[in-house]
Design a protein around this motif. Structure first.
Motif, mmCIF file in Angstrom:
data_model
loop_
_atom_site.group_PDB
_atom_site.id
_atom_site.type_symbol
_atom_site.label_atom_id
_atom_site.label_comp_id
_atom_site.label_asym_id
_atom_site.label_seq_id
_atom_site.Cartn_x
_atom_site.Cartn_y
_atom_site.Cartn_z
ATOM 1 N N GLY A 52 0.879 -1.168 0.000
ATOM 2 C CA GLY A 52 0.000 0.000 0.000
ATOM 3 C C GLY A 52 0.906 1.205 0.000
ATOM 4 O O GLY A 52 2.097 1.103 0.302
ATOM 5 N N LYS A 53 0.339 2.329 -0.326
ATOM 6 C CA LYS A 53 1.171 3.521 -0.530
ATOM 7 C C LYS A 53 1.619 4.166 0.772
ATOM 8 O O LYS A 53 2.509 5.002 0.775
ATOM 9 C CB LYS A 53 0.376 4.537 -1.373
ATOM 10 N N ARG A 56 -1.381 7.799 4.221
ATOM 11 C CA ARG A 56 -1.939 8.460 5.408
ATOM 12 C C ARG A 56 -0.881 8.687 6.496
ATOM 13 O O ARG A 56 -0.814 9.802 7.041
ATOM 14 C CB ARG A 56 -3.171 7.697 5.888
ATOM 15 N N HIS A 83 -7.155 2.519 8.325
ATOM 16 C CA HIS A 83 -7.295 2.419 6.873
ATOM 17 C C HIS A 83 -7.329 0.945 6.438
ATOM 18 O O HIS A 83 -8.213 0.534 5.681
ATOM 19 C CB HIS A 83 -6.126 3.162 6.216
ATOM 20 N N ARG A 99 -6.909 -6.991 -3.994
ATOM 21 C CA ARG A 99 -6.541 -5.790 -3.223
ATOM 22 C C ARG A 99 -5.034 -5.742 -3.138
ATOM 23 O O ARG A 99 -4.415 -6.727 -2.776
ATOM 24 C CB ARG A 99 -7.185 -5.892 -1.831
ATOM 25 N N ARG A 100 -4.449 -4.602 -3.452
ATOM 26 C CA ARG A 100 -2.993 -4.460 -3.418
ATOM 27 C C ARG A 100 -2.332 -5.598 -4.196
ATOM 28 O O ARG A 100 -1.308 -6.151 -3.787
ATOM 29 C CB ARG A 100 -2.508 -4.428 -1.964
ATOM 30 N N THR A 177 -13.764 8.620 2.785
ATOM 31 C CA THR A 177 -12.342 8.789 2.470
ATOM 32 C C THR A 177 -11.738 10.083 3.018
ATOM 33 O O THR A 177 -10.689 10.066 3.666
ATOM 34 C CB THR A 177 -12.140 8.744 0.942
ATOM 35 N N PHE A 210 -8.744 12.507 -3.844
ATOM 36 C CA PHE A 210 -8.178 11.155 -3.885
ATOM 37 C C PHE A 210 -9.262 10.129 -4.223
ATOM 38 O O PHE A 210 -9.049 9.224 -5.033
ATOM 39 C CB PHE A 210 -7.557 10.838 -2.513
ATOM 40 N N GLN A 211 -10.436 10.276 -3.601
ATOM 41 C CA GLN A 211 -11.508 9.313 -3.886
ATOM 42 C C GLN A 211 -12.025 9.485 -5.316
ATOM 43 O O GLN A 211 -12.328 8.499 -5.991
ATOM 44 C CB GLN A 211 -12.654 9.453 -2.878
ATOM 45 N N ASP A 214 -9.628 7.668 -7.360
ATOM 46 C CA ASP A 214 -9.809 6.231 -7.173
ATOM 47 C C ASP A 214 -10.966 5.738 -8.037
ATOM 48 O O ASP A 214 -10.896 4.661 -8.645
ATOM 49 C CB ASP A 214 -10.076 5.919 -5.695
ATOM 50 N N ARG A 320 -1.591 9.821 -10.172
ATOM 51 C CA ARG A 320 -1.211 8.493 -9.696
ATOM 52 C C ARG A 320 -1.924 7.434 -10.524
ATOM 53 O O ARG A 320 -2.920 7.696 -11.181
ATOM 54 C CB ARG A 320 -1.561 8.329 -8.209
HETATM 55 C C1 IPE Z 1 -7.841 2.847 -1.127
HETATM 56 O O1 IPE Z 1 -6.874 3.674 -0.550
HETATM 57 C C2 IPE Z 1 -9.171 3.187 -0.573
HETATM 58 C C3 IPE Z 1 -9.629 4.508 -0.924
HETATM 59 C C4 IPE Z 1 -9.870 5.430 -0.035
HETATM 60 C C5 IPE Z 1 -9.878 4.853 -2.290
HETATM 61 P P1 IPE Z 1 -5.356 3.641 -1.042
HETATM 62 O O2 IPE Z 1 -5.323 3.772 -2.530
HETATM 63 O O3 IPE Z 1 -4.590 4.632 -0.255
HETATM 64 O O4 IPE Z 1 -4.911 2.184 -0.664
HETATM 65 P P2 IPE Z 1 -3.460 1.599 -0.389
HETATM 66 O O5 IPE Z 1 -3.237 1.729 1.084
HETATM 67 O O6 IPE Z 1 -2.454 2.353 -1.176
HETATM 68 O O7 IPE Z 1 -3.571 0.159 -0.792
#
Ligand code: IPE
Ligand code: IPE
Ligand code: MG
Ligand code: MG
Length: 322
Positions: A52-53, A56, A83, A99-100, A177, A210-211, A214, A320
């Motif tokens: 994960g990035k 946060r 998170h 996921r990831r 988010t 960010f959302q 996403d 990103r």
């Molecule tokens: C994913 O968050 C969930 C959302 C709020 C869109 P991230 O994109 O920061 O997830 P990781 O931690 O890098 O996997």
């Protein structure tokens, strides 16, 4: 920890102490996830180890400009644990299998294991933060967690509603988010003894952007880049900005009942169609506008280094691919 791309630039801009802080969070996350019985440890550790990035915790540190104490590491760890907990639960609610870049907990362990793993991660987050002995910090994280739950509920309430109002969509993004981004910035400011309001507002705005991004990435993919399957939102009835905007330009999409999107291949076709309307570029432009607003809302009186690092992180939110 390996950080790549724009994040490297942000880490460099934030100061020499940032990589060390991130490493300390990483060690603590691994310890916390591994320590609670074999089954939970397996799932929680897999979630943490998938990476994960760590955006946060990075925000916590940048908001604390220069501070590097253990309290800050605990705050960064706690935010990342909340998170991760929400991701594990979110994948149950969204029926997500990737996921990831790895199979989700619900895919490998089933619903009960995923529910318990998310609960464990939540509980450990608050235990971690409580060690700072600051009721104000616990309140910040608990408010954000409550907002997250409300956001997920709003998303379920609006599921399959193709004509959901833009305001409700934005409210959902804010709750699920943006509030945690806000909390990350507030925690950093509090730990550094700074005023939390303005940095919190910055975090809230970039969290919203960010959302939006996403939601763009869910339509654009590809999975090899995002670590999540393309079209997951369409398949579970989550109507997001790209679809809302595309419906204004494509009568066939406007007439489409999301319930008829019943396979990964069908979702891919709708993603292509959404993309063809130019909706992704329009959604990106909206997110970019929010980022500019966020940068404009940064308080006067920040150090040049802190301002630069926060501006870079804000830009990274819309530039990103994962
Ligand atoms: C994913 O968050 C969930 C959302 C709020 C869109 P991230 O994109 O920061 O997830 P990781 O931690 O890098 O996997
Ligand atoms: C963000 O929404 C979810 C959380 C805040 C947990 P999404 O459902 O879009 O996140 P992804 O795409 O699954 O990471
Ligand atoms: Mg999801
Ligand atoms: Mg998503």
């Amino acid at each position: 920890m390996t950080v790549v791309g724009p994040v490297t630039e942000v880490v460099r801009a934030g100061g020499e102490h940032i990589p060390d802080l991130l490493d300390r969070v990483e060690s603590r996350l691994a310890q916390v996830a591994g320590g609670h019985g074999a089954t939970l440890a397996e799932h929680a550790s897999a979630t943490i180890a998938a990476g994960g990035k760590r955006l946060r915790p990075l925000l916590v540190f940048l908001a604390a400009d220069g501070a590097d104490g253990d309290g800050l590491v605990r705050a960064g760890t706690a935010v990342e644990l909340v998170h991760s907990a929400t991701l594990v639960h979110d994948d149950v609610l969204d029926g997500a299998s990737l996921r990831r870049g790895m199979p989700t907990v619900v895919a490998t362990g089933g619903r009960p294991a995923a529910t318990a793993t998310g609960d464990l991660l939540f509980a450990r987050a608050f235990a971690e933060l409580a060690r700072n002995g600051r009721a104000d910090q616990v309140r910040v994280l608990s408010d954000a967690s409550s907002a997250l739950a409300a956001g997920e509920l709003l998303q379920r309430a609006d599921a399959w509603n193709a004509s959901v109002a833009m305001a409700r969509y934005l409210r959902r993004c804010e709750l699920k988010t943006a509030r945690l981004f806000e909390a990350a910035c507030r925690l950093g400011a509090l730990e550094a003894g700074a005023e939390p309001e303005a940095l919190g507002e910055f975090g809230r705005r970039i969290g919203l952007a960010f959302q939006l991004l996403d939601d763009v990435l869910d339509v654009s993919g590809p999975a090899a880049r995002t670590g999540k399957h393309r079209g997951t939102d369409l398949l579970d009835g989550t109507v997001t900005l790209p679809f809302i905007l595309a419906r204004e330009h494509d009568p066939e999409l406007a007439a489409l009942d999301p319930r008829t999107i019943d396979s990964a291949a069908a979702a891919e076709r709708v993603c292509d169609r959404i993309e063809a309307t130019g909706a992704l570029a329009r959604a990106r432009a909206r997110a970019l506008g929010m980022v500019e607003d966020a940068k404009g809302a940064l308080p006067a009186g920040l150090s040049a280094r802190q301002r630069h690092a926060l501006e870079l992180v804000a830009d990274g939110v819309v530039a990103r691919y994962a």
